[in-house]
Design a protein around this motif. Sequence first.
Motif, short mmCIF file in Angstrom:
data_model
loop_
_atom_site.label_atom_id
_atom_site.label_comp_id
_atom_site.label_asym_id
_atom_site.label_seq_id
_atom_site.Cartn_x
_atom_site.Cartn_y
_atom_site.Cartn_z
N THR A 149 0.84 -1.19 0.00
CA THR A 149 0.00 0.00 0.00
C THR A 149 0.88 1.25 0.00
OG1 THR A 149 -0.11 -0.02 2.43
CG2 THR A 149 -1.86 -1.17 1.23
N GLU A 150 0.26 2.37 -0.30
CA GLU A 150 0.98 3.63 -0.32
C GLU A 150 1.46 3.99 1.09
OE1 GLU A 150 -1.55 6.54 -2.02
OE2 GLU A 150 -1.77 5.49 -3.95
N ILE A 171 6.74 3.79 -0.83
CA ILE A 171 5.82 3.60 -1.95
C ILE A 171 4.92 4.82 -2.07
CG2 ILE A 171 3.93 2.20 -2.84
CD1 ILE A 171 5.18 -0.22 -1.58
N GLU A 172 4.93 5.44 -3.24
CA GLU A 172 4.10 6.61 -3.50
C GLU A 172 2.78 6.23 -4.16
OE1 GLU A 172 4.49 9.81 -2.79
OE2 GLU A 172 6.38 9.47 -1.71
N GLN A 173 2.81 5.19 -5.00
CA GLN A 173 1.59 4.81 -5.72
C GLN A 173 1.66 3.33 -6.07
OE1 GLN A 173 0.81 7.27 -9.10
NE2 GLN A 173 -1.22 6.40 -9.51
N THR A 174 0.50 2.68 -6.08
CA THR A 174 0.42 1.26 -6.41
C THR A 174 -0.46 1.07 -7.64
OG1 THR A 174 -1.47 0.94 -4.92
CG2 THR A 174 0.74 0.55 -4.01
N VAL A 185 4.56 -0.93 -8.45
CA VAL A 185 4.56 0.16 -7.47
C VAL A 185 5.50 1.26 -7.94
CG1 VAL A 185 3.99 -1.31 -5.50
CG2 VAL A 185 6.38 -0.95 -6.11
#
Length: 209
Positions: A149-150, A171-174, A185
């Motif tokens: 997850t973000e 993580i910035e975006q999935t 990711v």
Amino acid sequence: MSSLLYYLLPEEDREVRVAKTLVTKLAIGSKRFERFSQWKILVSAIQTLRCFIIKQTNRQDSSKTDSLQDAHNLVIGTVQREIFNVEYSALMNKQKLPANKDFCDKDLLKSQWRCVQQLANSFWKRWRTQYLPTLQMRHKWKQECRNLTEGDIVLMRDVSLHRNDWPIGVIEQTYASSDGRVREVQVRLGKNRKLFTRPANEVVFVMCK
């Protein structure tokens, strides 16, 4: 004398006979088939032999009889004529099929070794493909894992670096697939806040933010 022989026809001279060799059928016994280890090799050899005989006899229908299907039918027909000779003759002459005869144990021994070999091959094949993989359980594919997850902190794999030197990021975006699993990711690394897009299996989950 030479002029007399020139005008003398073979039909009129008893000492002269015209010798002709005609090939009407391919007399191939099933015993010859045992020399081939594979079905494809046997059919290809029969096809090559048929084409050679047809060309030697100068037949015009060579294009109709040089297919693999014709060679396939020839092999099967030869075996059927030898094994089911009585039944085959009855069908060709449009006669009634003979009654079933009494079978004995000798009939089972004719191809028993082939059955045993086939059963052994089938057993070892299923042993390798179905049983051996279960001896070493792969929990990665057996247990359900949480999605990335973000905000998760992860290590980004780099084959050129030692594991202790793998960069750490967030993580910035999935990106999820149609089944709801995260497959890709976007990771932010270091003070420069550079963004890298990596497959989910190329990052190692460390902890939640």
